[in-house]
Design an enzyme around this catalytic site. Structure first.
Site, short mmCIF file in Angstrom:
data_model
loop_
_atom_site.label_atom_id
_atom_site.label_comp_id
_atom_site.label_asym_id
_atom_site.label_seq_id
_atom_site.Cartn_x
_atom_site.Cartn_y
_atom_site.Cartn_z
N ASP A 36 0.85 -1.27 0.08
CA ASP A 36 -0.07 0.07 -0.08
C ASP A 36 0.87 1.37 0.13
OD1 ASP A 36 -2.31 1.23 0.05
OD2 ASP A 36 -2.65 1.53 2.09
N HIS A 53 1.90 3.40 -9.15
CA HIS A 53 1.95 1.98 -9.29
C HIS A 53 2.98 1.29 -10.41
CE1 HIS A 53 -1.94 2.31 -7.47
NE2 HIS A 53 -2.59 2.79 -8.54
N LEU A 147 10.43 -21.00 -4.25
CA LEU A 147 9.29 -19.98 -3.68
C LEU A 147 8.05 -20.18 -4.36
CD1 LEU A 147 8.74 -17.26 -2.06
CD2 LEU A 147 9.71 -16.07 -3.97
#
Ligand code: IPE
Ligand code: IPE
Ligand code: MG
Length: 273
Positions: A36, A53, A147
């Site tokens: 965020d 963004h 991962l």
């Protein structure tokens, strides 16, 4: 949303994903992050939100590098919530373009590095080109085990639990399940990421201390960590600070400190014999 029986773990690194008291961990097995602060990062520079963004995409790579480096086995990133569809059309459009570009740019490299990519959330709401890229990325990387990178996109925790409830109702209606068989394990097996241990550590950047409809079921006993750092400014030092704090916490799971330290010492004892 793919359903995997929690007891049928495909990854031997996670032998019993829903085990109530995992070994005390120095390094979390699974980290979940609310990325965020992109909009505020851009606003501080008097730039459009889309620029924030775009800058945020770099921080995603910082985070993946960190996990690979530290031996963290699962990373779930909240990229776009079910509520984020309500943002101005222009911003949603810019985010879609960025998703598409990121999928085209990053997936091969993630595959080369042994990362399994998957998506959780309601992907029916995405345009067809993005859905196709998501599917292709999952297929390409499905056997990777270094991962697990889960991207939560068009994801909502309530929606996740509602979908699990619907799946249970369908099983009951079809005669595969009796209502009295519905317990926590039955729900846990039907929410997103059922084959992974629940997140050990939750991180939210951007300074707000809330969950914002992220993994509501899965975060029940997760350690929460908040930082003022805006997502595009994320660096390895911030992530190290989170891991350090995590390692210093005592996770009690409703038990007493004495009980938990008993578990700890018996585990350490059995580990050394
Ligand atoms: C997070 O950054 C990214 C998404 C929700 C897609 P924000 O866009 O929410 O940034 P702030 O919170 O407005 O600064
Ligand atoms: C949460 O951030 C969702 C993502 C980061 C994708 P928001 O910016 O949407 O959350 P609120 O509105 O501050 O709760
Ligand atoms: Mg925000």
């Amino acid at each position: 949303m793919p359903l995997t029986d929690a007891a049928d773990s495909r990854d031997s690194a996670f032998p019993n994903p829903q085990s109530p008291i995992p070994n005390p961990l120095d390094v979390p097995r699974h980290v979940a992050i609310i990325m965020d602060g992109n909009g505020r990062w851009a606003a501080r520079r008097r730039r459009p939100r889309a620029i924030g963004h775009r800058a945020g995409a770099r921080a995603v790579n910082v985070c993946i590098d960190f996990c690979l480096d530290q031996g963290i086995r699962a990373l779930t990133l909240f990229a776009f919530s079910s509520e984020n569809w309500g943002r101005p059309e222009e911003e949603v459009g810019a985010l879609m373009k960025l998703f598409l570009a990121a999928l085209d740019r990053e997936v091969e490299e993630l595959h080369r590095r042994g990362v399994q990519v998957r998506f959780i959330g309601d992907r029916t709401r995405f345009p067809a080109d993005i859905r196709a890229r998501m599917q292709a990325a999952e297929t390409l990387t499905r056997d990777n085990a270094r991962l697990t990178l889960a991207i939560a996109a068009s994801y909502g925790g309530r929606q996740d639990i509602a979908a699990a409830a619907r799946a249970l109702a369908e099983d009951v209606a079809a005669g595969r399940l009796r209502p009295e068989q519905i317990d926590e394990a039955a729900v846990a097996a039907r929410v997103a990421l059922a084959d992974l241990p629940p997140p050990d550590l939750f991180i939210r950047t951007g300074g707000d201390c809330r969950i914002s409809n992220f993994l509501l079921w899965q975060l029940a006993y997760t350690e929460l960590w908040f930082t003022q750092t805006l997502w595009p400014d994320l660096d390895a030092a911030t992530l190290h600070a989170a891991i350090r704090d995590f390692g210093a916490r005592e996770r009690r799971y409703g038990l007493t400190g004495e009980q938990v330290s008993g578990v700890r010492s018996s585990m350490h004892g059995s580990a050394t014999t």
